[in-house]
Design a protein around this motif. Structure first.
Motif, short mmCIF file in Angstrom:
data_model
loop_
_atom_site.label_atom_id
_atom_site.label_comp_id
_atom_site.label_asym_id
_atom_site.label_seq_id
_atom_site.Cartn_x
_atom_site.Cartn_y
_atom_site.Cartn_z
N ALA A 758 -39.81 16.18 32.51
CA ALA A 758 -40.13 15.54 31.20
C ALA A 758 -41.27 14.93 31.34
N ASP A 759 -41.66 14.25 32.34
CA ASP A 759 -42.91 13.45 32.64
C ASP A 759 -44.14 14.51 32.43
N VAL A 760 -43.88 15.72 32.86
CA VAL A 760 -45.08 16.64 33.05
C VAL A 760 -45.33 17.20 31.51
N TYR A 761 -44.24 17.57 30.70
CA TYR A 761 -44.39 17.97 29.37
C TYR A 761 -44.96 16.76 28.62
N ALA A 762 -44.69 15.51 28.93
CA ALA A 762 -45.09 14.42 28.16
C ALA A 762 -46.46 14.39 28.19
N GLY A 763 -47.21 14.80 29.17
CA GLY A 763 -48.59 14.58 29.58
C GLY A 763 -49.33 15.91 29.27
N VAL A 764 -49.02 16.93 28.42
CA VAL A 764 -49.89 18.04 28.46
C VAL A 764 -50.75 17.76 27.36
N ASP A 765 -51.97 18.14 27.62
CA ASP A 765 -53.27 18.09 26.94
C ASP A 765 -53.44 19.48 26.47
N VAL A 766 -52.89 19.75 25.03
CA VAL A 766 -52.60 21.09 24.69
C VAL A 766 -54.09 21.74 24.53
N GLN A 767 -55.12 20.85 23.77
CA GLN A 767 -56.35 21.47 23.66
C GLN A 767 -57.15 21.98 25.05
N ALA A 768 -57.12 21.15 26.10
CA ALA A 768 -57.53 21.50 27.39
C ALA A 768 -56.80 22.60 27.79
N ALA A 769 -55.50 22.84 27.68
CA ALA A 769 -54.66 23.87 28.14
C ALA A 769 -55.15 25.41 27.47
N ILE A 770 -55.31 25.29 26.15
CA ILE A 770 -55.73 26.63 25.39
C ILE A 770 -57.00 26.76 25.83
N CYS A 771 -57.90 25.99 26.08
CA CYS A 771 -59.58 26.25 26.46
C CYS A 771 -59.53 26.87 27.87
N LEU A 772 -58.63 26.36 28.98
CA LEU A 772 -58.47 27.11 30.16
C LEU A 772 -57.73 28.40 30.04
N LEU A 773 -56.71 28.44 29.23
CA LEU A 773 -55.97 29.97 28.99
C LEU A 773 -57.20 30.78 28.30
N ALA A 774 -57.97 30.33 27.62
CA ALA A 774 -59.25 31.06 27.02
C ALA A 774 -60.03 31.77 27.92
N ASN A 775 -60.34 30.86 29.19
CA ASN A 775 -61.36 31.54 30.12
C ASN A 775 -60.58 32.19 30.94
N MET A 776 -59.28 31.90 31.40
CA MET A 776 -58.47 32.92 32.14
C MET A 776 -58.26 34.44 31.19
N ALA A 777 -58.25 34.32 30.10
CA ALA A 777 -57.99 35.61 29.22
C ALA A 777 -59.25 36.37 29.46
N VAL A 778 -60.11 35.85 29.30
CA VAL A 778 -61.43 36.42 29.33
C VAL A 778 -61.81 37.13 30.94
N ASP A 779 -61.44 36.57 31.90
CA ASP A 779 -61.59 37.10 33.03
C ASP A 779 -60.32 38.42 32.89
N ARG A 780 -59.29 38.26 32.67
CA ARG A 780 -58.30 39.24 32.61
C ARG A 780 -58.86 40.52 31.68
N SER A 781 -59.36 40.26 30.84
CA SER A 781 -59.96 41.17 29.74
C SER A 781 -60.91 42.28 30.50
N ILE A 782 -61.62 41.60 31.38
CA ILE A 782 -62.80 42.24 32.02
C ILE A 782 -62.20 43.09 33.35
N SER A 783 -61.15 42.26 33.97
CA SER A 783 -60.89 42.86 35.58
C SER A 783 -59.76 43.95 35.17
#
Length: 1019
Positions: A758-783
C-alpha cells in the motif's frame, strides 16, 4: 555507639557511590554500543525472540540512560525498521511512568535523598505508580528494600534505598526495551493510551536536550541550532537552495518525525490511496497542472530535499525488496535534469571538497554528524573525518559548526573544482559550424537565417578571451575558411578529394573570436550570397564531418551541423528507405534503426576527443534521421528537426528556427563533462537513457552538457533495504564552464523505504513513471518492434492495476479500480500510444516518428509531459480570478480541460499547449468581441486560414491572452509554433489528433481503452 553510626553512614555513602558509578558507566557503554549497528541488531533479535528473558534480567541501571538524554539511539545510528511487538499493560504503565519521570530526572535540583521535598510531583504521582508497578510484577518485594544486581559487581547489594533508586530497578530494562524497538512505537502508543493522572507541577519542566547531546566534545553552539535565513525558491515545498540549518531534535521531535515514515499504521488512509472507479468517474483530470508528489518525510528532510524539476524518482516510497517491487508491477527509476537553469545556486569555493573515503559521495544534507570531527556517509555508512578547513563556515564566519556549511544545508550545490579534478588544463570554448550549401539548402533559405542569427548573437556566445570559432561549408566538395588575423578578407579553401579528406591550413581555420571578429562578420554577411547560383545537388555530409573531427580533436568543443537532404556522396552516404505507402500501416514499422554505423563510430570518436555534434535537420523530404541522429546520440549532442522547412512557404518554421537559434547560441554550456550517479547500498543502476556515451556502469561521458538536456535511469533493488528507513541518490556533474572553470554540480535526493504494498502505491509519481516507460518503449521499438513496445505499454497498465486489485479490499470486483496516485496512469499511456513515436494506422512520416522518439529520450520531464499529454484551456473568458503575478505581470490561470471534443464549444476559443506547438482553436460561433479584441478581426469569416501571431492590441482581453501565452512559452528548450485554427479549416486535423480521449479510426477512445484494460485484467 559512635562507631556504629559511622559504620552505617559509610555503608550508605558506599552504596550510593556504587549506584552512581553504575549509572554513569552504563550511559557511556550504551552510547558506545549504539554506535555499532551489529550490537543494535543483537538487541533487536533478543527483544523479538526472548522478551520474557529480557524482562527478568537484573541489569536495571540502563533505565536512567534512556531517561537522562531523552533519546533512544545515537546520532550516527541510521533509522531502522525494527520488529513489532505488542505492549502488555505492564509495559504501557512503564511507558507512562517514563513520560512523568523524564522532566524530573532532567532537573539539576534532583536529589536521591529528599525527592518529596524538592519534587512534590515525584512523590505524589511517580512513587505511587512505581510502587504499584512493583507490586504488580513482583509482589514479594518490600517498597523500601530491593536487591539491585550491579553490572560491575557480582555480589547483590541489599540496603535501604530511597524511592528514586527503588524505581530504577524494576522498570529500567523494560523502558529500554520499548525504546530499542522503535521510537515511533511507544510515542504513538503514548498518544493513544489513557493519559496519566493529572498532577500538580510547581515549576516548568526543562525541555529535552537536543539530538547528539551525549557526545562530550560537542560545542554549545552545536546543541542549539537555529534556522538561518536563506534564499527561498519558487516552490516552497522544495526549498532545495534554502539556507537551512539542521536542528538536532530531542526525543519528542525525533519521534514525531519518524512516525510519519510509514503509512500503513496511520489511522486515516492517505488521499493517494483512495480508490477510484475509472470506468464511472469520467472527470479524473485535475483542473490545475499535476504537481510532483511530496515524499513522505519529516518536515526538516522535506525542506532539504532536491527540487523535483532537477531530480525525481518514479516511486517516492522505495520498496524494501525487489520482490515487493515486482509485486507492485511498477517501474523504478530516476528522471534527471542536472544542468537546468537555476536562479539561485550556492557556489562553493574551497580547497577541500569533502567526500566519503569509501564511495566518494559528496557531503550533503542527509549525512549524519557523529560529533564535530566525524560524519557518517548516508550511502555506504562509513564514518569519515571532518577536515579542519570544513570547520569554518564562510557564510556565518564562524568556526566549529560544520553542520551549518552550505554543502550541508542545500541538496543542490556547485563546487569550484581544484586541479585534482583535471586531466588537462580547462579547454576554451570552441564552436565550429558545418553548413550545407547545396542547391536544396539554398532553395530552403535557411542560410540567411543562420548567418543573421550568428551576427546578432556573436557577442553573446558563452566564453572568455580564449573563445575560438570556425566555419565549414559543403555540397559535393568541402570548403574551409581562413580567418586568420591580419587578412583583409576571408579566404575560401576548397577540398574536392572527399575520399581522403584533409585540413588545408590546420592552424588558421579555428580563430580567436575577439581577434578576428571583423573577418567573421564579413564572412557571415557574404555566405548567403556566395552560393546563390549553385547547381550542386549532392551532399557530402560524411567527409565534412570527418574534417570537423580532425579540426576539433586537439581541443574539443561543439560542432553545429545544418543538413537539408539525404547524404549522397562519400563516407556515410545513405539511400532512401521510406515507403510512403506504409506510413499508415498498422503492422510492422521498419527502419527505425540506423542504416549504417558510420555516424555512430564518428560520434564515439568525437566523444573521445571531448567534441559534441548538434544536428539541425531542415528537410522537406526523407533524410533518414534514424541514421543521422546517431552523430548526436553518442556524442551528447542535440537534435533539432524542422519538417517541410521553407523560409517563405512555411514562415512559422522560419520563425521557430530563428528563436531556437537565439536560445541555442546564448544558453549556458559545459565542456568535457562526466556525470556519475550514486545510490544507497543495495540499489543498483542498470540502464541509462539520453544522449551520452556510457564509460562505465555508473559514469556517463558528456562531451557537452546544456540546460535543456534530460536523462532517465532504470534501477533495481539488489539487496534488501530492511536495515534502513531512508535511501539517497546523488548525481555529480563535473564539467568545464565556458569561462574555463572546472566545476562540479551535485544533486542529492532522499526518499523513505517502506515495507507494505500500500505504501508503494501511495508514493507513485505517475508522470515520472510514464516518462521512464516512454524511454523504455523507444528502446523496445528499435531493438524489437513497434508492436512489441505498444503491447508492453498496455501491459504496464494491466499489470499494475491487476496487482493493485489483488491487494485492495474494495467490494466492486467487476469495476476497474485504481488508487488516486495511479488514476491518470491509463490516460497517460493511451496518450503515449497516440503520439507520433508509437501510433499506428495514422499517416506518419518516418523522420517525424524517429524525431518524436529522440524527443522521448532527451527531453526533461516537465517538457516531455506536454508532448505526451497536452494541456487544453478555454481562453475566450479569461479573468483575473486565481491569476499569478510574475514580474509586475498578471498571468491568468484558466482551468484545465479534458482532451476531448465534447469539451469544445463552437461559441468558445480554446488554447492547446502541445509542447513544440501551441494551437488556438476558434469556434464557428465565437463571440465577435473576442475576435476583435484579441485577434484584431471583426468576425469569424474575416479570419485568415493561416495565422501565426497575436497582434498587440490595447484591450484587456488581448493583454490577458498574450500574458498567458508568453507565460506558457517561457523557459522552453524549443520555441513553440503558434497556429490559430478555424473550426472548418483543413488544419484542424492536426489539432484534433491531440484530443487523446476521443476515438480515431485506428485507436481506442479513453473509455474503450479502460474497458480493454479491464477485460485483460479479468482474463
Amino acid at each position: 555507639m559512635l562507631c556504629l553510626l559511622l559504620r552505617v553512614l559509610c555503608t550508605l555513602v558506599f552504596h550510593i557511590l556504587r549506584c552512581l558509578l553504575a549509572i554513569h558507566m552504563g550511559k557511556y557503554l550504551l552510547h558506545r554500543a549504539l554506535q555499532s549497528s551489529h550490537s543494535l541488531k543483537i538487541i533487536h533479535f533478543l527483544v523479538k525472540t526472548q522478551p520474557s528473558t529480557i524482562r527478568r534480567s537484573g541489569d536495571r541501571v540502563l533505565w536512567d540512560i534512556v531517561l537522562h538524554h531523552g533519546q533512544l539511539r545515537a546520532p550516527s545510528q541510521p533509522k531502522t525498521t525494527l520488529p513489532k511487538i505488542t505492549l502488555d499493560p505492564w509495559l504501557q504503565q512503564a511507558a507512562r511512568l517514563m513520560q512523568i519521570l523524564h522532566p524530573v530526572l532532567e532537573s539539576k535540583t534532583f536529589s536521591f535523598s529528599r525527592p518529596a521535598q524538592r519534587h512534590p510531583r515525584f512523590h505524589q504521582g511517580v512513587f505511587q505508580q512505581g510502587h504499584s508497578l512493583l507490586q504488580t510484577r513482583q509482589p514479594n518485594l518490600r517498597p523500601r528494600r530491593h536487591s539491585l544486581q550491579n553490572a560491575y559487581c557480582r555480589k547483590p547489594l541489599t540496603a535501604p534505598l530511597p524511592p528514586a533508586v527503588l524505581l530504577l530497578c524494576p522498570t529500567a530494562l523494560m523502558l529500554w526495551k520499548v525504546g530499542a524497538i522503535q521510537v515511533t512505537r511507544w510515542t504513538r502508543f503514548l498518544s493513544t493510551s489513557s493519559p496519566a493522572p493529572a498532577l500538580s507541577v510547581p515549576q516548568a519542566a526543562k525541555p529535552a536536550k537536543p539530538f547528539g547531546y551525549g557526545y562530550p566534545i560537542l560545542q554549545p553552539g552545536y546543541q542549539n541550532v537555529g534556522l538561518s535565513s536563506g534564499v527561498q525558491t519558487s516552490n516552497p515545498a522544495y526549498s532545495g537552495f534554502q539556507q537551512f540549518a539542521q536542528q538536532y531534535p530531542g526525543m519528542n521531535q525525533l519521534s514525531s518525525s519518524l512516525s510519519g515514515l510509514s503509512l500503513q499504521h496511520s489511522s486515516q488512509q492517505p488521499e493517494s490511496l483512495r480508490p477510484v472507479n475509472l470506468t464511472q468517474d469520467r472527470n479524473i483530470l485535475p483542473v490545475t497542472p499535476v504537481l510532483a508528489p511530496v515524499p513522505n518525510l519529516s518536515s526538516d528532510l522535506r525542506k532539504l530535499n532536491c527540487n523535483p524539476d532537477s531530480f525525481r524518482c518514479t516511486l517516492t516510497n522505495i520498496p524494501q525488496t525487489q520482490a515487493l517491487l515486482n509485486k507492485a508491477k511498477l517501474p523504478l527509476g530516476l528522471l534527471l535534469h542536472p544542468f537546468r537553469d537555476l536562479t539561485q545556486l550556492p557556489v562553493i569555493t574551497s580547497s577541500t571538497i569533502v567526500r566519503c573515503r569509501s564511495c566518494r559521495t559528496y557531503i550533503n544534507p542527509f549525512v549524519s554528524f557523529i560529533d564535530q570531527r566525524r560524519w557518517k556517509c548516508n550511502l555506504c555508512y562509513r564514518v569519515n573525518d571532518v577536515p579542519e578547513e570544513f570547520m569554518y563556515n564562510p557564510l556565518t564566519r564562524s568556526y566549529g559548526e560544520p553542520h551549518k556549511r552550505p554543502e550541508v544545508q542545500n541538496s543542490t550545490v556547485e563546487f569550484i573544482a581544484s586541479s585534482d579534478y583535471m586531466l588537462r588544463p580547462p579547454q576554451p570554448a570552441v564552436y565550429l559550424f558545418v553548413l550545407d550549401v547545396s542547391h536544396n539548402a539554398l532553395e530552403a533559405g535557411y542560410l540567411t537565417i543562420v548567418c543573421q542569427s550568428l551576427l546578432e548573437n556573436l557577442d553573446k556566445l558563452p566564453g572568455d578571451s580564449r573563445t575560438r570559432i570556425g566555419f565549414i561549408t559543403f555540397d559535393s566538395t568541402v570548403h574551409f575558411y581562413n580567418l586568420q588575423e591580419g587578412l583583409s578578407q576571408p579566404q575560401m579553401l576548397i577540398v574536392s578529394d572527399i575520399d581522403d579528406i584533409f585540413l588545408p591550413t590546420p592552424d588558421s581555420l579555428l580563430v580567436n573570436l575577439h581577434e578576428s571578429k571583423e573577418l567573421i562578420k564579413d564572412l557571415l554577411n557574404a555566405l548567403p550570397n556566395m552560393f546563390t547560383y549553385t547547381r550542386e545537388t549532392h551532399s557530402a555530409l560524411g567527409p565534412a564531418l570527418q574534417a570537423a573531427f580532425k579540426l576539433m580533436s586537439p581541443t574539443g568543443g561543439r560542432v553545429s551541423v545544418f543538413q537539408t537532404q539525404l547524404p549522397s556522396l562519400g563516407a556515410g552516404l545513405l539511400q532512401s528507405r521510406e515507403d510512403p505507402n506504409q506510413r499508415s500501416s498498422t503492422k510492422v514499422v521498419q527502419h527505425l534503426g540506423p542504416a549504417t554505423d558510420f555516424y555512430k563510430k564518428l560520434a564515439l570518436d568525437c566523444s573521445g576527443q571531448q567534441t559534441a555534434v548538434d544536428l539541425f535537420l531542415l528537410s522537406s523530404q526523407y533524410s533518414d534521421l534514424a541514421s543521422l541522429a546517431c552523430m548526436s546520440k553518442y556524442s551528447a549532442g542535440c537534435i533539432y528537426y524542422y519538417p517541410s522547412f521553407h523560409h517563405t512557404h512555411n514562415p512559422s518554421q522560419a520563425e521557430k528556427l530563428q528563436k531556437d537559434l537565439k536560445r541555442y547560441l546564448t544558453r549556458k554550456i559545459g565542456f568535457e563533462a562526466v556525470m556519475r550517479i550514486r545510490c544507497t547500498k543495495g540499489l543498483s543502476i542498470h540502464t541509462f537513457h539520453g544522449n551520452f556515451f556510457v564509460r562505465s556502469t555508473d559514469l556517463l561521458s558528456l562531451a557537452n552538457i546544456n540546460p535543456d538536456a534530460g536523462f532517465a535511469v532504470q534501477m533495481s533493488i539488489e539487496e534488501n533495504l530492511t536495515d534502513t528507513s531512508l535511501v539517497c541518490f546523488q548525481t555529480a556533474l563535473l564539467y568545464t564552464s565556458s569561462k574555463g572553470e572546472r566545476r562540479i554540480r551535485v544533486h542529492t535526493l532522499c526518499l523513505p523505504v517502506v515495507s507494505s504494498l500500500a505504501d508503494v502505491y501511495a508514493g507513485v509519481d505517475v508522470q515520472a513513471a510514464i516518462c521512464l516507460l516512454a524511454n523504455m518503449a523507444v528502446d523496445r521499438s528499435i531493438s524489437s518492434s513497434l508492436s512489441d513496445a505498444r503491447d508492453a505499454l498496455v501491459n504496464a497498465v494491466v499489470d499494475s492495476l491487476s496487482a493493485y486489485s489483488q491487494t485492495s479490499s474494495t467490494s466492486q470486483q467487476s469495476a476497474l479500480i485504481a488508487p488516486t496516485s495511479l488514476k491518470l496512469f491509463p490516460l497517460y499511456v493511451l496518450a503515449l500510444l497516440k503520439q507520433k513515436a508509437f501510433r499506428t494506422g495514422t499517416s506518419t512520416r518516418l523522420d517525424d516518428r524517429v524525431f518524436a522518439m529522440c524527443q522521448m529520450k532527451c527531453q526533461p520531464l516537465v517538457h516531455l509531459m506536454k508532448i505526451i499529454h497536452p494541456n487544453l484551456y478555454r481562453i475566450d473568458k479569461l479573468t483575473d480570478e486565481g491569476a499569478i503575478h510574475i514580474n509586475d505581470r498578471i498571468v491568468p490561470q484558466p482551468p484545465l480541460q479534458k482532451l476531448s471534443a465534447e469539451k469544445l464549444t463552437r461559441e468558445g476559443a480554446f488554447l492547446m499547449d502541445a509542447g513544440s506547438i501551441i494551437y488556438i482553436w476558434i469556434g464557428k460561433s465565437c463571440e465577435n468581441n473576442f475576435l476583435k479584441d484579441v485577434l484584431g478581426y471583426p468576425n469569424y469569416a474575416s479570419l485568415p486560414q493561416k495565422l501565426t501571431h497575436l497582434p498587440e492590441l490595447d484591450t484587456l482581453s488581448s493583454e490577458r491572452t498574450r500574458s498567458f501565452l508568453s507565460w506558457l512559452r517561457d523557459n522552453r528548450p524549443l520555441c513553440p509554433v503558434l497556429h490559430v485554427v478555424k473550426d472548418e479549416s483543413p488544419a484542424k486535423t492536426d489539432f484534433f489528433q491531440h484530443l487523446v480521449e476521443d476515438r480515431t479510426e485506428a485507436a481506442f477512445s479513453y473509455y474503450e481503452f479502460l474497458l480493454h484494460v479491464q477485460q485483460q485484467i479479468c482474463k
